[in-house]
Design a protein around this motif. Structure first.
Motif, PDB file in Angstrom:
ATOM      1  N   THR A 154     -17.467  51.595  -8.098  1.00  0.00           N
ATOM      2  CA  THR A 154     -16.585  52.045  -9.178  1.00  0.00           C
ATOM      3  C   THR A 154     -15.242  51.330  -9.128  1.00  0.00           C
ATOM      4  N   LEU A 155     -15.135  50.266  -8.307  1.00  0.00           N
ATOM      5  CA  LEU A 155     -13.845  49.603  -8.136  1.00  0.00           C
ATOM      6  C   LEU A 155     -14.029  48.106  -7.967  1.00  0.00           C
ATOM      7  N   ILE A 156     -13.292  47.332  -8.761  1.00  0.00           N
ATOM      8  CA  ILE A 156     -13.169  45.887  -8.571  1.00  0.00           C
ATOM      9  C   ILE A 156     -11.694  45.602  -8.366  1.00  0.00           C
ATOM     10  N   ASN A 157     -11.340  45.000  -7.230  1.00  0.00           N
ATOM     11  CA  ASN A 157      -9.936  44.711  -6.925  1.00  0.00           C
ATOM     12  C   ASN A 157      -9.810  43.226  -6.584  1.00  0.00           C
ATOM     13  N   LYS A 158      -9.096  42.482  -7.430  1.00  0.00           N
ATOM     14  CA  LYS A 158      -8.929  41.043  -7.214  1.00  0.00           C
ATOM     15  C   LYS A 158      -7.492  40.636  -7.519  1.00  0.00           C
ATOM     16  N   ASP A 159      -6.985  39.740  -6.698  1.00  0.00           N
ATOM     17  CA  ASP A 159      -5.614  39.243  -6.850  1.00  0.00           C
ATOM     18  C   ASP A 159      -5.638  37.854  -7.485  1.00  0.00           C
ATOM     19  N   TYR A 160      -4.641  37.598  -8.331  1.00  0.00           N
ATOM     20  CA  TYR A 160      -4.522  36.308  -9.000  1.00  0.00           C
ATOM     21  C   TYR A 160      -3.072  35.852  -8.962  1.00  0.00           C
ATOM     22  N   CYS A 161      -2.859  34.541  -9.242  1.00  0.00           N
ATOM     23  CA  CYS A 161      -1.493  34.016  -9.334  1.00  0.00           C
ATOM     24  C   CYS A 161      -1.365  33.119 -10.552  1.00  0.00           C
ATOM     25  N   LEU A 162      -0.137  32.997 -11.059  1.00  0.00           N
ATOM     26  CA  LEU A 162       0.169  32.121 -12.191  1.00  0.00           C
ATOM     27  C   LEU A 162       1.033  30.958 -11.709  1.00  0.00           C
ATOM     28  N   SER A 163       0.750  29.761 -12.235  1.00  0.00           N
ATOM     29  CA  SER A 163       1.503  28.553 -11.857  1.00  0.00           C
ATOM     30  C   SER A 163       2.618  28.294 -12.865  1.00  0.00           C
ATOM     31  N   PRO A 164       3.832  28.016 -12.365  1.00  0.00           N
ATOM     32  CA  PRO A 164       4.950  27.777 -13.275  1.00  0.00           C
ATOM     33  C   PRO A 164       4.925  26.351 -13.837  1.00  0.00           C
ATOM     34  N   PHE A 165       5.580  26.136 -14.955  1.00  0.00           N
ATOM     35  CA  PHE A 165       5.767  24.806 -15.518  1.00  0.00           C
ATOM     36  C   PHE A 165       7.020  24.823 -16.385  1.00  0.00           C
ATOM     37  N   LYS A 166       7.509  23.617 -16.695  1.00  0.00           N
ATOM     38  CA  LYS A 166       8.598  23.461 -17.651  1.00  0.00           C
ATOM     39  C   LYS A 166       8.204  22.378 -18.626  1.00  0.00           C
ATOM     40  N   ILE A 167       8.497  22.587 -19.893  1.00  0.00           N
ATOM     41  CA  ILE A 167       8.123  21.614 -20.918  1.00  0.00           C
ATOM     42  C   ILE A 167       8.814  20.286 -20.630  1.00  0.00           C
ATOM     43  N   GLY A 168       8.018  19.219 -20.621  1.00  0.00           N
ATOM     44  CA  GLY A 168       8.541  17.868 -20.428  1.00  0.00           C
ATOM     45  C   GLY A 168       8.644  17.429 -18.989  1.00  0.00           C
ATOM     46  N   ILE A 169       8.383  18.318 -18.035  1.00  0.00           N
ATOM     47  CA  ILE A 169       8.462  17.964 -16.618  1.00  0.00           C
ATOM     48  C   ILE A 169       7.056  17.634 -16.120  1.00  0.00           C
ATOM     49  N   PRO A 170       6.834  16.386 -15.609  1.00  0.00           N
ATOM     50  CA  PRO A 170       5.487  15.982 -15.194  1.00  0.00           C
ATOM     51  C   PRO A 170       4.991  16.778 -13.988  1.00  0.00           C
ATOM     52  N   ILE A 171       3.673  16.981 -13.962  1.00  0.00           N
ATOM     53  CA  ILE A 171       2.985  17.605 -12.834  1.00  0.00           C
ATOM     54  C   ILE A 171       1.907  16.638 -12.376  1.00  0.00           C
ATOM     55  N   ALA A 172       1.978  16.246 -11.113  1.00  0.00           N
ATOM     56  CA  ALA A 172       1.052  15.243 -10.597  1.00  0.00           C
ATOM     57  C   ALA A 172      -0.329  15.839 -10.399  1.00  0.00           C
ATOM     58  N   LEU A 173      -1.328  15.049 -10.768  1.00  0.00           N
ATOM     59  CA  LEU A 173      -2.715  15.385 -10.457  1.00  0.00           C
ATOM     60  C   LEU A 173      -3.112  14.569  -9.238  1.00  0.00           C
ATOM     61  N   GLU A 174      -3.248  15.235  -8.127  1.00  0.00           N
ATOM     62  CA  GLU A 174      -3.495  14.529  -6.871  1.00  0.00           C
ATOM     63  C   GLU A 174      -4.900  13.922  -6.835  1.00  0.00           C
ATOM     64  N   ASN A 175      -4.981  12.736  -6.197  1.00  0.00           N
ATOM     65  CA  ASN A 175      -6.272  12.107  -5.894  1.00  0.00           C
ATOM     66  C   ASN A 175      -7.056  11.679  -7.128  1.00  0.00           C
ATOM     67  N   ILE A 176      -6.340  11.192  -8.163  1.00  0.00           N
ATOM     68  CA  ILE A 176      -7.005  10.556  -9.292  1.00  0.00           C
ATOM     69  C   ILE A 176      -7.172   9.081  -8.949  1.00  0.00           C
ATOM     70  N   TYR A 177      -8.402   8.613  -8.849  1.00  0.00           N
ATOM     71  CA  TYR A 177      -8.676   7.226  -8.467  1.00  0.00           C
ATOM     72  C   TYR A 177      -9.504   6.541  -9.551  1.00  0.00           C
ATOM     73  N   TYR A 178      -9.395   5.221  -9.596  1.00  0.00           N
ATOM     74  CA  TYR A 178     -10.139   4.396 -10.539  1.00  0.00           C
ATOM     75  C   TYR A 178     -10.856   3.301  -9.762  1.00  0.00           C
ATOM     76  N   GLU A 179     -11.871   2.716 -10.370  1.00  0.00           N
ATOM     77  CA  GLU A 179     -12.493   1.547  -9.769  1.00  0.00           C
ATOM     78  C   GLU A 179     -11.454   0.428  -9.667  1.00  0.00           C
ATOM     79  N   PHE A 180     -11.618  -0.440  -8.680  1.00  0.00           N
ATOM     80  CA  PHE A 180     -10.632  -1.508  -8.441  1.00  0.00           C
ATOM     81  C   PHE A 180     -10.438  -2.353  -9.693  1.00  0.00           C
ATOM     82  N   ASP A 181      -9.157  -2.522 -10.038  1.00  0.00           N
ATOM     83  CA  ASP A 181      -8.764  -3.361 -11.177  1.00  0.00           C
ATOM     84  C   ASP A 181      -9.483  -2.925 -12.456  1.00  0.00           C
ATOM     85  N   SER A 182      -9.682  -1.567 -12.579  1.00  0.00           N
ATOM     86  CA  SER A 182     -10.443  -1.045 -13.719  1.00  0.00           C
ATOM     87  C   SER A 182      -9.833   0.273 -14.170  1.00  0.00           C
TER      88      SER A 182
END
Length: 666
Positions: A530-558
């Motif tokens: 009779t009970l579901i208990n789960k915790d969540y969090c929200l991530s902050p942002f500001k308009i126009g401020i970049p957020i890095a996406l870690e570990n984005i890779y491409y094929e060499f020279d591609s």
């Protein structure tokens, strides 16, 4: 039961000439005309030679028979089958009704064309919803101008509603009351006050020598012996219903001769009782009685504000504060057949003028048995005028007697495919109570105890960056039954209750944070207690401020994305889905190896490849732009040292070869 004198015809011809006894049919017809459907069905079965272990009537004619007399035999046979089906339906024995309507729908005589509608209705009452839908659709196609077509469309919608409701039952325990309460006959309209349990019953009352007689040419003969006139009256017992021995007795009101009474409701102190009263061939009226020195006074009609010889008034309900009397009536000024009305109860006990509860509550069909809690402002009533599981269903509405929310069906198993009415609460908030229903009976209402249960969905909402509880965030709980909304306090906690295990969607939002949505499918809710208990969090942002996406890779020279990089980009998919108005820019950067022109062109292509990937996952291209920055905005030095000591900085170059996103519109 009233004594009926029947005039019988002698059998014309022997059994070889007619397969049923004419006398039995005439007895059955007379019972049918007098609306004694149980007795009528008994004698139609005798006429058709249907025994207890037989499901088929014996055809009253042989194939070799010819002549005009055969037409009369066939007419009598078909009429008996149809009236047997009708009798079974009228005393709510739908299993029997289904069997005989199944025969009647094969008749070609147009006088039996409604058999198909009632056959479908019987299938629905017997929880055969898909065959019922097919039968209703067949009735509509064959009888497009029939007055019952409108009801058939409503019944089809109700069957579909019932199928869905039974997939996701409400969390309600339904328990049948002990046999001493649910005796023979109908037992209904329970109410609990001052440690006493009251209800209405038509249980047998022994009347010595009570007989139904029929008159033949040779004199009167006994057809059946009746031990009981099956009159409705009020009964009471002490509120110890879990005991193995329950002593039930009549309430002790001195009723006028041949008056039937039902559906009691009491003033808050328990000293005034209101109830429905009627005599045969008279309209229903509301009466009251007062208790003095532990003795009930003779009942009196409540007055012309409520009662009239021109219409019915019945099923009174007194609010817990004693200020209002609600009732059902077909008086003029309503919206259909029986409507719900209320009137004020003055301090001297007199009643004010009745007021209709209005078109939000009342339909063109019947509204019955109101229950209203002034504290919670919840009205529970029964109606057959709305989409439901079948017959009379319970509906619930919030209001103040003047304005009301749209009534909601209270679902399965609170409701059934048969008749459900007369709710009364045991506790203050209405989570426990009694109902009346014929769901487990072949003919009659019985009393059940109901207990609502809930599944709780709760948890803690925090800031993903700081880990601190998040105040003033909006949390929205949505399922098929509606939406609930809450604002978190300083503790960041949220809490909701649901009365079924239908799929749930939780949405969390706050200004300058990415909204998130979490779904709980039926399978997950079904596994929970009779009970579901789960915790969540929200991530902050500001308009126009970049957020890095870690570990984005491409094929060499591609500009082609690697498979691991696609998984990183998948992070953006729920962000975009949970924030449907948001627009972003995807930007790609390089280190300073190569010419500026080459790096700018390569970064543009890489940024566009990110957009293309997200478009392939269903994100609209109109919400995203791509931009290549080349080597113009490093976040780390590509080289370290000075002069001759300057050397390559692989770590810095890796940081500069990055992909970012930033919110351009929220």
């Amino acid at each position: 039961m009233r004594k009926i004198l029947l005039f019988l015809l002698l059998a014309v011809g022997g059994l070889a000439k007619a397969q049923y006894v004419v006398n039995y049919k005439r007895v059955a017809d007379t019972y049918f005309e007098n609306k004694d459907y149980y007795a009528a069905s008994t004698f139609y079965k005798k006429a058709l030679r249907i025994t207890g272990d037989s499901t088929q009537a014996i055809l009253p004619y042989g194939k070799e028979r010819k002549g005009t007399s055969d037409e009369k035999v066939i007419e009598d046979y078909e009429g008996s089958i149809y009236n047997l089906a009708e009798s079974s339906r009228m005393y709510r024995e739908f299993a029997e009704a289904e069997k005989y309507y199944a025969i009647a729908i094969t008749f070609t005589n147009t006088r039996y064309r409604k058999a198909l509608f009632y056959y479908a209705e019987s299938l629905r009452a017997n929880k055969k919803f898909n065959p019922a839908i097919a039968a209703f659709e067949s009735f509509i196609s064959k009888n497009p101008n029939d007055i019952l077509v409108k009801d058939a469309h409503k019944e089809i919608a109700s069957c579909k509603f019932a199928i869905e409701e039974m997939r996701f039952p409400k969390m309600v325990q339904v328990k049948k009351m002990p046999a001493n309460v649910n005796g023979l006959g109908s037992n209904y309209a329970p109410v609990n006050i001052n440690q006493n349990f009251y209800f209405t019953s038509s249980r047998p009352i022994n009347v010595a020598g009570k007989r139904d007689m029929v008159k033949t040419e040779t004199g009167e003969v006994q057809v059946s012996t009746k031990a009981n006139p099956f009159l409705n009256t009020l009964y009471t017992t002490k509120n110890e219903l879990s005991s193995s021995e329950i002593s039930v007795r009549m309430m002790g009101i001195n009723l006028p001769r041949e008056m039937e009474v039902a559906a009691a409701s009491f003033s808050p102190d328990g000293n005034t009782v209101y109830f429905t009263a009627w005599r045969e061939k008279e309209r229903y009226s509301i009466y009251s009685s007062r208790k003095d020195d532990n003795k009930w006074s003779d009942p009196q009609p409540v007055g012309l504000e409520v009662n009239s010889k021109d219409f019915n008034s019945l099923q009174p309900f007194v609010t817990k504060d004693g200020h209002f009397l609600l009732f059902s009536s077909d008086r003029t000024g309503g919206y259909g057949k029986l409507d719900l009305w209320y009137c004020a109860i003055r301090s001297d006990g007199s009643l004010g003028q009745p007021v209709n509860l209005g078109p939000t509550i009342n339909t063109e069909d019947d509204e019955r048995a109101p229950y209203y809690n002034p504290s919670s402002k919840k009205l529970i009533f029964s109606t057959d005028g709305r989409i439901g599981l079948g017959g009379l269903d319970f509906f619930e509405s919030d209001g103040d007697l003047i304005s009301w929310s749209e009534p909601k069906n209270m679902g399965y198993p609170f409701n059934s495919s048969k008749d459900d009415l007369y709710f009364t609460a045991i506790d203050a908030d209405g989570t426990r109570g009694y109902i009346s229903s014929d769901r487990e009976s072949s003919c009659c209402l019985e009393v059940f105890e109901v207990k609502k249960e809930f599944i709780s969905v709760s948890g803690l909402l925090t800031d993903c960056k700081t880990g601190l509880p998040m105040a003033n965030a909006t949390v929205i709980f949505t399922n098929a039954e509606g939406t609930q909304k809450a604002i978190t306090g300083a503790d960041g906690k949220y809490h909701f209750k649901a009365d079924s295990r239908r799929p749930v969607k939780l949405s969390f939002a706050k200004e300058d944070y990415f909204s998130i949505t979490k779904n709980y499918p039926y399978e997950e809710l079904a596994k929970a207690d009779t009970l579901i208990n789960k915790d969540y969090c929200l991530s902050p942002f500001k308009i126009g401020i970049p957020i890095a996406l870690e570990n984005i890779y491409y094929e060499f020279d591609s500009s082609a994305l690697t498979e691991p990089s696609k998984k990183v980009l998948d992070y953006l998919i729920p962000v975009m889905e949970d924030n449907p108005a948001m627009e972003i820019e995807l930007g790609s950067h390089t280190d300073n190896v190569g010419t500026e022109e080459y790096n700018l062109d390569l970064s543009n292509k890489r940024a566009q490849s990110c957009v293309d990937y997200l478009v392939s996952k269903g994100i609209s291209s109109t919400r995203m732009t791509s931009k290549g920055y080349g080597e113009t905005t490093p976040i780390a030095p590509n080289e370290i040292g000075r002069g001759r000591r300057k050397k390559d900085n692989p770590d810095g170059r890796a940081k500069n070869r990055r992909t970012e996103f930033k919110v351009t519109k929220k």
